[in-house]
Motif scaffolding. Sequence first.
Motif, PDB file in Angstrom:
ATOM      1  N   ARG A 179      29.293   2.023  -7.291  1.00  0.00           N
ATOM      2  CA  ARG A 179      29.852   2.264  -8.622  1.00  0.00           C
ATOM      3  C   ARG A 179      30.806   1.114  -8.931  1.00  0.00           C
ATOM      4  O   ARG A 179      31.704   0.815  -8.135  1.00  0.00           O
ATOM      5  N   ARG A 180      30.584   0.493 -10.070  1.00  0.00           N
ATOM      6  CA  ARG A 180      31.476  -0.593 -10.466  1.00  0.00           C
ATOM      7  C   ARG A 180      32.559   0.047 -11.334  1.00  0.00           C
ATOM      8  O   ARG A 180      32.282   0.515 -12.447  1.00  0.00           O
ATOM      9  N   ILE A 181      33.766   0.103 -10.785  1.00  0.00           N
ATOM     10  CA  ILE A 181      34.832   0.857 -11.434  1.00  0.00           C
ATOM     11  C   ILE A 181      35.902  -0.104 -11.928  1.00  0.00           C
ATOM     12  O   ILE A 181      36.610  -0.731 -11.130  1.00  0.00           O
ATOM     13  N   ARG A 182      35.972  -0.220 -13.227  1.00  0.00           N
ATOM     14  CA  ARG A 182      36.970  -1.137 -13.778  1.00  0.00           C
ATOM     15  C   ARG A 182      38.317  -0.437 -13.851  1.00  0.00           C
ATOM     16  O   ARG A 182      38.407   0.733 -14.224  1.00  0.00           O
ATOM     17  N   ILE A 183      39.365  -1.155 -13.476  1.00  0.00           N
ATOM     18  CA  ILE A 183      40.727  -0.599 -13.526  1.00  0.00           C
ATOM     19  C   ILE A 183      41.389  -1.081 -14.807  1.00  0.00           C
ATOM     20  O   ILE A 183      41.330  -2.263 -15.137  1.00  0.00           O
ATOM     21  N   LEU A 191      28.696   3.453 -18.597  1.00  0.00           N
ATOM     22  CA  LEU A 191      27.836   2.567 -17.820  1.00  0.00           C
ATOM     23  C   LEU A 191      27.149   1.542 -18.710  1.00  0.00           C
ATOM     24  O   LEU A 191      26.604   1.890 -19.757  1.00  0.00           O
ATOM     25  N   LEU A 192      27.183   0.311 -18.270  1.00  0.00           N
ATOM     26  CA  LEU A 192      26.516  -0.758 -18.991  1.00  0.00           C
ATOM     27  C   LEU A 192      25.213  -1.078 -18.281  1.00  0.00           C
ATOM     28  O   LEU A 192      25.194  -1.197 -17.051  1.00  0.00           O
ATOM     29  N   PRO A 193      24.114  -1.242 -19.030  1.00  0.00           N
ATOM     30  CA  PRO A 193      22.829  -1.525 -18.388  1.00  0.00           C
ATOM     31  C   PRO A 193      22.882  -2.755 -17.483  1.00  0.00           C
ATOM     32  O   PRO A 193      22.184  -2.792 -16.467  1.00  0.00           O
ATOM     33  N   GLU A 194      23.743  -3.728 -17.843  1.00  0.00           N
ATOM     34  CA  GLU A 194      23.754  -4.942 -17.033  1.00  0.00           C
ATOM     35  C   GLU A 194      24.408  -4.772 -15.670  1.00  0.00           C
ATOM     36  O   GLU A 194      24.393  -5.674 -14.854  1.00  0.00           O
ATOM     37  N   TRP A 195      25.029  -3.589 -15.437  1.00  0.00           N
ATOM     38  CA  TRP A 195      25.629  -3.343 -14.127  1.00  0.00           C
ATOM     39  C   TRP A 195      25.032  -2.112 -13.468  1.00  0.00           C
ATOM     40  O   TRP A 195      25.652  -1.494 -12.588  1.00  0.00           O
ATOM     41  N   THR A 196      23.854  -1.752 -13.879  1.00  0.00           N
ATOM     42  CA  THR A 196      23.304  -0.470 -13.458  1.00  0.00           C
ATOM     43  C   THR A 196      21.903  -0.625 -12.904  1.00  0.00           C
ATOM     44  O   THR A 196      21.124  -1.419 -13.422  1.00  0.00           O
ATOM     45  N   GLY A 197      21.597   0.142 -11.879  1.00  0.00           N
ATOM     46  CA  GLY A 197      20.228   0.272 -11.384  1.00  0.00           C
ATOM     47  C   GLY A 197      19.759  -0.891 -10.532  1.00  0.00           C
ATOM     48  O   GLY A 197      20.521  -1.762 -10.127  1.00  0.00           O
ATOM     49  N   GLY A 198      18.441  -0.850 -10.282  1.00  0.00           N
ATOM     50  CA  GLY A 198      17.835  -1.912  -9.474  1.00  0.00           C
ATOM     51  C   GLY A 198      16.766  -1.343  -8.576  1.00  0.00           C
ATOM     52  O   GLY A 198      16.962  -0.289  -7.968  1.00  0.00           O
ATOM     53  N   TYR A 250      43.160   5.687 -15.741  1.00  0.00           N
ATOM     54  CA  TYR A 250      43.369   4.279 -15.424  1.00  0.00           C
ATOM     55  C   TYR A 250      42.105   3.541 -15.009  1.00  0.00           C
ATOM     56  O   TYR A 250      42.162   2.360 -14.673  1.00  0.00           O
ATOM     57  N   ILE A 251      40.993   4.255 -14.964  1.00  0.00           N
ATOM     58  CA  ILE A 251      39.763   3.603 -14.511  1.00  0.00           C
ATOM     59  C   ILE A 251      38.625   3.963 -15.442  1.00  0.00           C
ATOM     60  O   ILE A 251      38.695   4.946 -16.173  1.00  0.00           O
ATOM     61  N   VAL A 252      37.582   3.161 -15.411  1.00  0.00           N
ATOM     62  CA  VAL A 252      36.352   3.518 -16.120  1.00  0.00           C
ATOM     63  C   VAL A 252      35.168   2.992 -15.302  1.00  0.00           C
ATOM     64  O   VAL A 252      35.170   1.853 -14.834  1.00  0.00           O
ATOM     65  N   HIS A 253      34.186   3.851 -15.119  1.00  0.00           N
ATOM     66  CA  HIS A 253      32.982   3.470 -14.371  1.00  0.00           C
ATOM     67  C   HIS A 253      32.048   2.702 -15.300  1.00  0.00           C
ATOM     68  O   HIS A 253      31.582   3.251 -16.302  1.00  0.00           O
ATOM     69  N   THR A 254      31.813   1.421 -14.983  1.00  0.00           N
ATOM     70  CA  THR A 254      30.996   0.591 -15.864  1.00  0.00           C
ATOM     71  C   THR A 254      29.636   0.274 -15.270  1.00  0.00           C
ATOM     72  O   THR A 254      28.775  -0.300 -15.943  1.00  0.00           O
ATOM     73  N   GLY A 255      29.443   0.605 -13.992  1.00  0.00           N
ATOM     74  CA  GLY A 255      28.153   0.286 -13.373  1.00  0.00           C
ATOM     75  C   GLY A 255      27.841   1.308 -12.308  1.00  0.00           C
ATOM     76  O   GLY A 255      28.745   1.939 -11.752  1.00  0.00           O
TER      77      GLY A 255
END
Lengths: 424, 288
Positions: free
Chosen positions: A278-282, A175-182, A398-403
């Motif tokens: 969840r921002r899931i990058r492929i 998880l990257l802080p810039e795509w997380t929370g609020g 094949y995926i990674v959760h970035t946010g």
Amino acid sequence: MADRVERSPGFGETPISRRDLLKMAALGGAGLLLGGAGAGGLLTALERKGAAEKDRRYEAVPFYGAHQAGIVTPAQDFVVFAAFDLTTDSIAEVRKLFRAWTEAAAAMAAGGMIGDDNGNPNVPPSDTGEAAGLRPSRLTLTFGAGPSLFDGRFGLAGKRPPELQDLPAFPGDELLPEWTGGDLAVQACANDLQAAFRAVRNLARIARGKAALRWVQEGFQRTGGADPSGGTPRNLMGFKDGTGNPDVTDDKAMNEIVWVQPGDGPAWMAGGTYMVVRRIRIRIEVWDRSTLADQEATFGRHRASGAPLGGSGEFDPVDLERRGEDGQPLIPMNAHIRLAKADGVRILRRSYSYSSGLDRRTGQLDAGLLFIAFNRSTAKQFVPIQRRLSRSDKLNEYIVHTGSAVFAVFPGVREGGYIGDTLL
Amino acid sequence: MKAGVKYLAWLLAAAFVFAGCSSETQSAKPEASTEAEPAGSGSPAADSGLQQAISQYREYAIGETDSLIVETEKFVKAVKDGDIDTAKKLYAPTRMYYERIEPIAEALGDLDPNIDARENDVEEAEWRGFHRIEKGLWAENKTAGYEDYADRLLNDVKSLRALMETVDVDASLLVTGAVELLNEVSSSKVTGEEERYSHTDLYDFAANVEGAKKIYELLRPELESRDADLSREIAGKFDALEERLNRYKSGDGYVSYLELKDEDTRALSQALDALAEPLSMMGKALGV
């Protein structure tokens, strides 16, 4: 929100049979369905119906109601999701903000302009104008509050629903802080991307001095018009995404799976729901060079038809026990749909594909799934599913959760009320 | 400076008569009116309140330009004397007098590009002014060869002062000028693109904000009588932005822009937007 019973919730399109009928009327390609020279009474009626259908894609979705729109509303073609952080410490300012947001949201959803100063040359116009003249395009605006809203700045700590907490860390998260929370979330969905963007942009402007954008992600799925069959949309991995979703027109199911019931938690949340984003990058480049067999084994479905391995139709029941000649289960033990279905726990998914340029370090696409789901209890529904998936799902290669972010989505707004008024 | 003259340039076409502002107007106090009325509606109270702000602003702008001449003379002398250290020390503080009143300069033909163009704003052959000398001082570490540019800068600054007498300032210019000053910051100072060699952007930033605040202060009495909430909001947002900017003070000046981290820039940028939005509503409140 559904206009008619649809087998595949999530789409505003008509059942297959009518479209097939139109095709059978020998008009050639889909492009000639509307406005062409009719041939007889049947075609005229169909033409009119066709025109009316087309109209429906751009009609207004009511903003006010018992529940907020944009949850069981069949998924529109585009989303602009925005997380905000409050920059004020005053709860009075938060109320003002929510009132102003409500007024603007109701105006935009109805297809109108915000405010009264759109023709005065001496003043910055109250509406930024890019949706002027556009049909409402089924714009929905859905508002929620993150756990951080209840941290004590506004005296709301005592009102935090026990359900509303930050998600635990899952194995494999990056998880990257810039795509997380609020502190706050706004989900703007519409069948026109400009309409959805304009909504978030105007809400951000209205919020200046009270809240600032924390992160924004646009998303899309194939447009309704591109898919004459109105079928389940495909994600960027080429697979149909949403086949197993519960039926949004089934009120009983929605009350079990989605809507917070009186007694579930604090009274102010009854009629709301909990949203997981969840921002899931492929890993697109890697996926693209894997074999079809590998891909199908990853999901547990056939790519072309969407049928579960061992089945022939998309909506065939998923048979987790069925074995092949070699004695091995047809749906592998680490296949995505097996792990997602286990326990029978269900959530309502309403995800979109996203595409955001390139990863500058690698030159690879930053694209994937903006996963959005609604459930009555994140702890009982989403979390156990994701825990299982994150540990064992073959899809993880094949995926990674970035946010990541979670929100308590407010109950619906009555006319005269405002977003969050049951809380504030 | 941004490439091209902004919309304020239409003022050039306007009558170059300074709208009835003489020293007599300054002593007139605005009468209390029983009802707020839009400016130009003929109400003496409203009009004279804004007229007072206009003439006070004119005084301010002329004062800043006078100081700009004095300071530029010192800067130019240092460059011509080959005293690079003094020149570098004087560069950013001198520019502040310009940055406080920049929108006025932008309304005056070529003066803004001549004084304040950055390297790729204009053709190489036309590039002159502060930033040309900036490049010499910081990127090339020399003054030799820049004496002519120094002389021309001083001449341009004096021309600015002369043309100040002719600028037709009205209430609308004041109001939009305040927002323009903050837009300057958004467009190039907050991103560090203004001072590419010296990295003294925070000086410019501070000066732009001071210029905007001056306008607000001059308009405040009138604004308070029409929309006290808006006035209070603007005041609060100025305070918040200044507080943030003050974190980067160093002696009499500011730290190098290079010391800012992404989160610093973002916080400054958001505080700026939070101020500029209500500031942009002054015109509506004042009826200009």
